[in-house]
Scaffold this motif. Structure first.
Motif, short mmCIF file in Angstrom:
data_model
loop_
_atom_site.label_atom_id
_atom_site.label_comp_id
_atom_site.label_asym_id
_atom_site.label_seq_id
_atom_site.Cartn_x
_atom_site.Cartn_y
_atom_site.Cartn_z
N ARG A 1 10.52 3.58 84.23
CA ARG A 1 9.93 2.36 84.79
C ARG A 1 8.90 2.62 85.88
O ARG A 1 7.80 2.05 85.85
CB ARG A 1 11.03 1.42 85.30
N PRO A 2 9.20 3.46 86.89
CA PRO A 2 8.20 3.70 87.93
C PRO A 2 6.89 4.26 87.38
O PRO A 2 5.80 3.85 87.81
CB PRO A 2 8.88 4.71 88.86
N LEU A 3 6.98 5.18 86.42
CA LEU A 3 5.77 5.76 85.84
C LEU A 3 4.99 4.71 85.04
O LEU A 3 3.75 4.68 85.08
CB LEU A 3 6.13 6.95 84.96
N LEU A 4 5.70 3.84 84.33
CA LEU A 4 5.03 2.77 83.59
C LEU A 4 4.30 1.82 84.54
O LEU A 4 3.17 1.40 84.27
CB LEU A 4 6.05 1.99 82.75
N LYS B 1 12.94 12.89 86.55
CA LYS B 1 13.26 12.78 87.98
C LYS B 1 12.95 11.39 88.52
O LYS B 1 13.76 10.78 89.20
CB LYS B 1 12.49 13.84 88.78
N CYS B 2 11.77 10.89 88.18
CA CYS B 2 11.35 9.57 88.68
C CYS B 2 11.84 8.44 87.79
O CYS B 2 12.01 7.30 88.26
CB CYS B 2 9.83 9.51 88.79
N GLY B 3 12.04 8.70 86.51
CA GLY B 3 12.42 7.65 85.58
C GLY B 3 11.23 7.08 84.84
O GLY B 3 10.08 7.35 85.16
N GLU C 1 15.74 0.92 82.67
CA GLU C 1 15.60 2.35 82.96
C GLU C 1 16.60 3.11 82.08
O GLU C 1 17.78 2.78 82.04
CB GLU C 1 15.89 2.62 84.44
N THR C 2 16.13 4.14 81.40
CA THR C 2 16.99 4.93 80.51
C THR C 2 17.20 6.35 81.00
O THR C 2 17.87 7.14 80.32
CB THR C 2 16.38 4.97 79.09
N LYS C 3 16.68 6.68 82.16
CA LYS C 3 16.79 8.05 82.69
C LYS C 3 18.26 8.44 82.90
O LYS C 3 19.05 7.68 83.45
CB LYS C 3 16.05 8.14 84.02
N GLY C 4 18.62 9.65 82.44
CA GLY C 4 19.92 10.20 82.71
C GLY C 4 21.06 9.61 81.91
O GLY C 4 22.23 9.94 82.18
N ARG C 5 20.78 8.77 80.96
CA ARG C 5 21.83 8.15 80.14
C ARG C 5 21.77 8.74 78.73
O ARG C 5 20.68 9.00 78.20
CB ARG C 5 21.64 6.63 80.08
N SER C 6 22.92 8.93 78.12
CA SER C 6 22.95 9.44 76.76
C SER C 6 22.46 8.37 75.81
O SER C 6 22.46 7.17 76.13
CB SER C 6 24.37 9.89 76.37
N LEU C 7 22.06 8.80 74.62
CA LEU C 7 21.60 7.82 73.62
C LEU C 7 22.71 6.84 73.27
O LEU C 7 22.45 5.65 73.04
CB LEU C 7 21.12 8.55 72.36
N GLU C 8 23.95 7.34 73.23
CA GLU C 8 25.07 6.47 72.90
C GLU C 8 25.28 5.41 73.98
O GLU C 8 25.60 4.26 73.69
CB GLU C 8 26.36 7.30 72.72
N GLU C 9 25.10 5.77 75.24
CA GLU C 9 25.24 4.80 76.34
C GLU C 9 24.14 3.77 76.30
O GLU C 9 24.39 2.58 76.53
CB GLU C 9 25.21 5.55 77.69
#
Length: 399
Positions: free
Chosen positions: A265-268, A261-263, A388-396
């Motif tokens: 980067r923000p948590l890091l 939900k937050c992704g 940020e990799t949230k919500g993106r497929s591995l292929e993307e």
């Protein structure tokens, strides 16, 4: 991850009772776990792609080395498997579920280690490994690994087991077969020299940078020598370690819910900022102790700050760097690259764990000020470099 918490047990091995009287032997024992993990890390990716007192002390070190070896394998193989089988909308949470269970076990051992001998702890730790070994025969293979291995018929069967009999997996299977495998076929099969191609430079900078921030920030070393830190601050070891265990478990659970939900980067950034601040607080607390100021408050300050270290580390830097590593490398070099990055992590962890006792004896406040400075640089690195990799497929992500 720590697989044998003998540092926190009641028996004294090499005078491991919260003091630094063991000298070099103490530092070796503290760091040898990560050396064993390094050996496991070196072969983990390739393996995943393919399939008297002196004698007593030596046996203990060998046992700890072997635990580290297994830990090095698990550090890579388990999360990469979870990343590859999970749907993209919950992939981060799936990967961190492994961290949640590891943290829960870590916290449990922290607690019971105050009351049981290290031998009993070692025996207890063997049972989960046996259960896991048996369970491995009943789980499906990663569909992406099957696609990489040209086992196209098995891809759909594996996905069906993972998603459920009533779920239509035809589109997802087609995506893996067509888009995913097509991108793999455009590049060569992963070889060692492929690791040094310029196309992967950005991925290396991100992943190596994150694991260096993670390890050079000192959490492993602080954990190894936590009893000694509490002794210097006149804090109860039982209260301190139990508190860390009690706080880390709910923190890991909350992060599991927030991950997708937050992704990342923000948590890091929250994790690095909070950890650095806690290091500053501990450093200033020992400065005050050195000059005999606020003597009655130093134990409370150090206790709360170390609890903060455990919580903030768990928020992001504990598991997210490895999640990003598993997401960002393409399948053809994921095994080799994962081994290389994990090896860098284990080497840096071993060096910090070995050097910590000597630096701590030289200057207690300076030790934590050094760590705080590293976390400031980590914040800059995450802000400027990490995607940020949230919500993106591995292929993307890997395109």
């Amino acid at each position: 991850m720590f697989y044998l918490l003998v540092e926190f047990t009641s028996e004294k091995i090499f005078l491991i009772d919260g003091s630094f009287s063991g000298g070099c032997a103490y530092s070796v024992f503290g760091s040898i776990l990560t050396l064993g993990a390094l050996l496991g890390a070196i072969i983990s990716g390739t393996l995943a792609d393919c399939i008297g007192r002196r004698r007593d002390a030596l046996c203990l070190d060998i046992g700890r080395l072997s635990i580290g070896f297994g830990g090095g394998l698990a550090t890579y193989v388990v999360p990469v498997y979870l990343v590859e089988i999970a749907p993209k909308n919950v992939r981060g949470g799936f990967a961190l579920a492994n961290q949640l269970f590891s943290t829960s076990a870590f916290g449990l051992f922290f607690f019971i280690g105050n009351f049981l001998s290290w031998r009993t702890l070692a025996l207890i730790g063997a049972f989960p490994s046996l259960i896991q070994f048996i369970g491995l025969f009943f789980i499906p293979e990663s569909p992406r690994w099957l696609a990489k291995s040209d086992q196209e018929k098995e891809v759909e069967a594996s996905l069906q087991r993972l998603r459920g009999i009533e779920i239509d997996i035809s589109k997802e299977a087609a995506d893996i077969r067509e888009d995913y495998t097509k991108s793999v076929q455009q590049i060569s099969v992963g070889k060692f020299l492929d690791l040094f191609q310029m196309r992967y430079a950005n991925a290396y900078i991100i992943c190596v940078g994150l694991v260096l921030c993670q390890q050079l920030g000192g959490y492993s070393a602080v954990t190894f020598y936590l009893a000694s830190i509490y002794e210097k601050a006149d804090v109860s070891r039982v209260i301190g370690t139990t508190g860390i265990a009690a706080l880390q478990i709910p923190t890991a659970f909350i992060v599991l819910l927030l991950m997708d939900k937050c992704g990342r980067r923000p948590l890091l950034l929250i994790s690095a900022s909070g950890y650095g601040l806690c290091c500053l607080v501990i450093g200033f607390a020992f400065c005050l102790q050195k000059h005999h100021y606020m003597k009655n408050f130093i134990p409370v300050i150090v206790l709360l700050a170390t609890w903060g270290l455990g919580m903030f580390y768990e928020i992001g830097m504990s598991g997210i760097p490895l999640v990003i590593m598993y997401e960002i490398f393409p399948i053809n070099i994921k095994g080799l690259a994962g081994s290389l990055v994990t090896s860098v992590s284990m080497v840096s962890s071993a060096l910090v764990a070995y050097a910590f006792s000597f630096i701590f004896q030289w200057t207690i406040p300076g030790t934590f000020f050094i760590f705080a400075g590293i976390w400031v640089m980590s914040i800059i690195f995450i802000t400027k470099v990490v995607p940020e990799t949230k919500g993106r497929s591995l292929e993307e992500i890997q395109a």
